[in-house]
Design a protein around this motif. Structure first.
Motif, short mmCIF file in Angstrom:
data_model
loop_
_atom_site.label_atom_id
_atom_site.label_comp_id
_atom_site.label_asym_id
_atom_site.label_seq_id
_atom_site.Cartn_x
_atom_site.Cartn_y
_atom_site.Cartn_z
N PRO A 62 -14.42 10.28 -1.11
CA PRO A 62 -13.96 9.28 -0.13
C PRO A 62 -12.92 8.31 -0.72
O PRO A 62 -13.26 7.22 -1.16
CB PRO A 62 -15.25 8.55 0.27
CG PRO A 62 -16.35 9.47 -0.12
CD PRO A 62 -15.86 10.20 -1.33
N GLY A 76 -13.94 13.41 5.56
CA GLY A 76 -15.02 14.39 5.59
C GLY A 76 -14.62 15.58 4.74
O GLY A 76 -13.49 15.65 4.27
N ILE A 148 -16.65 6.32 5.76
CA ILE A 148 -16.89 6.61 7.18
C ILE A 148 -18.27 6.06 7.48
O ILE A 148 -19.25 6.49 6.88
CB ILE A 148 -16.83 8.11 7.49
CG1 ILE A 148 -15.57 8.73 6.90
CG2 ILE A 148 -16.89 8.35 8.99
CD1 ILE A 148 -15.55 10.25 7.00
N HIS A 150 -20.36 2.77 10.22
CA HIS A 150 -20.23 2.06 11.49
C HIS A 150 -20.28 0.56 11.29
O HIS A 150 -20.85 0.07 10.31
CB HIS A 150 -21.24 2.54 12.54
CG HIS A 150 -22.67 2.52 12.10
ND1 HIS A 150 -23.46 1.44 12.23
CD2 HIS A 150 -23.43 3.47 11.51
CE1 HIS A 150 -24.67 1.71 11.76
NE2 HIS A 150 -24.67 2.94 11.32
N CYS B 7 -21.50 13.74 0.06
CA CYS B 7 -20.10 13.33 0.27
C CYS B 7 -19.92 11.83 0.11
O CYS B 7 -18.98 11.38 -0.54
CB CYS B 7 -19.64 13.67 1.69
SG CYS B 7 -19.25 15.38 1.94
N CYS B 8 -20.76 11.05 0.77
CA CYS B 8 -20.49 9.63 0.99
C CYS B 8 -21.24 8.72 0.04
O CYS B 8 -20.95 7.52 -0.02
CB CYS B 8 -20.86 9.25 2.42
SG CYS B 8 -19.99 10.22 3.65
N ARG B 11 -26.55 6.02 1.80
CA ARG B 11 -26.34 5.32 3.07
C ARG B 11 -27.68 5.09 3.77
O ARG B 11 -28.64 5.82 3.55
CB ARG B 11 -25.44 6.15 4.00
CG ARG B 11 -24.02 6.34 3.48
CD ARG B 11 -23.25 5.03 3.46
NE ARG B 11 -21.91 5.21 2.94
CZ ARG B 11 -20.86 5.55 3.69
NH1 ARG B 11 -21.00 5.76 4.98
NH2 ARG B 11 -19.68 5.69 3.13
N ASP B 14 -29.86 4.63 9.39
CA ASP B 14 -29.22 4.43 10.70
C ASP B 14 -28.00 5.31 10.88
O ASP B 14 -27.55 5.52 12.00
CB ASP B 14 -28.83 2.96 10.88
CG ASP B 14 -28.03 2.43 9.70
OD1 ASP B 14 -28.45 2.69 8.56
OD2 ASP B 14 -26.99 1.79 9.92
N GLU B 15 -27.45 5.84 9.77
CA GLU B 15 -26.26 6.70 9.90
C GLU B 15 -26.62 8.16 10.14
O GLU B 15 -25.75 8.99 10.38
CB GLU B 15 -25.39 6.61 8.63
CG GLU B 15 -24.72 5.27 8.46
CD GLU B 15 -23.61 5.31 7.40
OE1 GLU B 15 -23.29 6.39 6.88
OE2 GLU B 15 -23.05 4.23 7.13
N ALA B 60 -23.09 9.35 11.72
CA ALA B 60 -22.17 8.20 11.70
C ALA B 60 -21.37 8.17 10.41
O ALA B 60 -20.82 7.14 10.04
CB ALA B 60 -22.94 6.90 11.88
N GLY B 61 -21.30 9.30 9.72
CA GLY B 61 -20.55 9.35 8.46
C GLY B 61 -19.65 10.56 8.45
O GLY B 61 -18.83 10.76 9.35
N CYS B 62 -19.86 11.42 7.43
CA CYS B 62 -18.93 12.53 7.20
C CYS B 62 -19.24 13.76 8.05
O CYS B 62 -18.55 14.77 7.96
CB CYS B 62 -18.96 12.92 5.73
SG CYS B 62 -20.57 13.55 5.21
N LEU B 64 -21.64 15.85 7.78
CA LEU B 64 -22.22 16.97 7.04
C LEU B 64 -23.67 17.15 7.48
O LEU B 64 -24.38 16.19 7.72
CB LEU B 64 -22.16 16.67 5.54
CG LEU B 64 -22.23 17.85 4.59
CD1 LEU B 64 -20.96 18.70 4.71
CD2 LEU B 64 -22.40 17.38 3.15
#
Lengths: 193, 98
Positions: A62, A76, A148, A150, B7-8, B11, B14-15, B60-62, B64
């Motif tokens: 990212p 993504g 990414i 919210h 990936c992110c 988190r 909630d995502e 709510a993210g990537c 995946l």
């Protein structure tokens, strides 16, 4: 995007660019944007084509990279968003990228599909903290970092532009006013209504 | 509960959206016992406390799809894998044993 004689309208009805000591809000209306989605198994070719055309390495984590007045934002796995200023020359990223990535990626214009706002100033992290769940502390999130996530239940892509700090936030255009409502409430204690 | 997306990064829950048991695979529709197999596939769960493999989607993210191994008694998350990688490995194993 087809050329139109219709006047472009901001995605934000009431939110205007405004500068305060604590927070600067800039509505970025004059952007050209396109999504890039690699075809199955073609990501290395996509990266090579962008490297040849723009001299940058598309990020696989990212992050955001910039080159030749264009920013590529990780969006993504094997997907990116390309963003540039439209400018007086009416730059069109979709038209520009399609021949570069022909046959190896889907390139779709997003210029009118997303709204983008830039937030900067000493209290920007405090404003964002009330709606964004990720840790934006400089020890955890750095310049050119992308998330990414919210904001107040509105899907956003957020990236850090510099260490000022300045952030840019993209959302689906139809959520722009909802986002602006949250933003102005969150910022009210620092900049007033 | 927090999930460490490959990936992110980590988190909040909630995502993510929960999409059920990751250990079952869709039965062959042409099998003579397809009805019973689909009933088992859709409904029959042992629901044993302890580690369980389940599908989560980073909505709510990537975007995946993930296979999360989670202790359903304690919510401890033991591993997070890309569902695509899990499916590719499963298909490779199925071909290897065929």
């Amino acid at each position: 995007m087809a050329k139109s004689t219709l006047a472009a309208q901001s995605a934000f009805t009431d939110l205007k660019t405004s500068k305060h000591a604590a927070l600067t809000i800039e509505v970025l209306d004059d952007l050209t944007m396109a999504s890039i989605a690699s075809s199955k198994g073609r990501a290395e070719e996509v990266k090579a084509a962008i490297r040849a055309a723009y001299g940058v390495e598309l990020p696989t984590t990212p992050e955001r990279v910039t080159g030749k007045g264009i920013a590529f934002i990780w969006h993504g796995p094997d997907q990116w968003m390309a963003i540039a200023d439209r400018g007086a020359g009416m730059r069109d990223i979709e038209v520009e990228l399609k021949p570069v990535l022909a046959g190896i990626a889907a390139v779709v214009d997003q210029s009118d599909g997303r709204a983008v706002v830039r937030l900067s100033g000493p209290r920007v992290r405090d404003v964002l903290a009330k709606g964004v769940g990720i840790d934006l502390d400089p020890r955890a999130f750095k310049s050119n970092g992308v998330a990414i996530t919210h904001a107040s239940h509105i899907g956003i892509v957020l990236w850090q532009v510099n260490d000022a700090p300045a952030y840019e936030i993209a959302m689906f255009r139809s959520f722009a006013d909802s986002f602006a409502t949250w933003l102005t409430h969150s910022a009210a204690e620092f900049i007033g209504h | 509960m927090r999930i460490n997306c490959p990936c992110c990064g980590e988190r909040g829950i909630d995502e993510f959206s929960y999409y059920g048991d990751a250990t079952v695979t869709r039965p062959d529709l042409t099998s003579p016992t397809a009805m019973a197999e689909f009933v088992a596939y859709a409904f029959e769960r042992a629901n044993i406390p302890g580690p369980h493999r389940e599908l989560w989607y980073h909505a709510a993210g990537c975007h995946l799809w993930l296979v999360v191994t989670r202790n359903i008694a304690t919510h401890e998350i033991l591993s997070v894998e890309s569902a695509r990688d899990v499916a590719l490995a499963r298909n490779a194993n199925a071909k290897g044993s065929a």
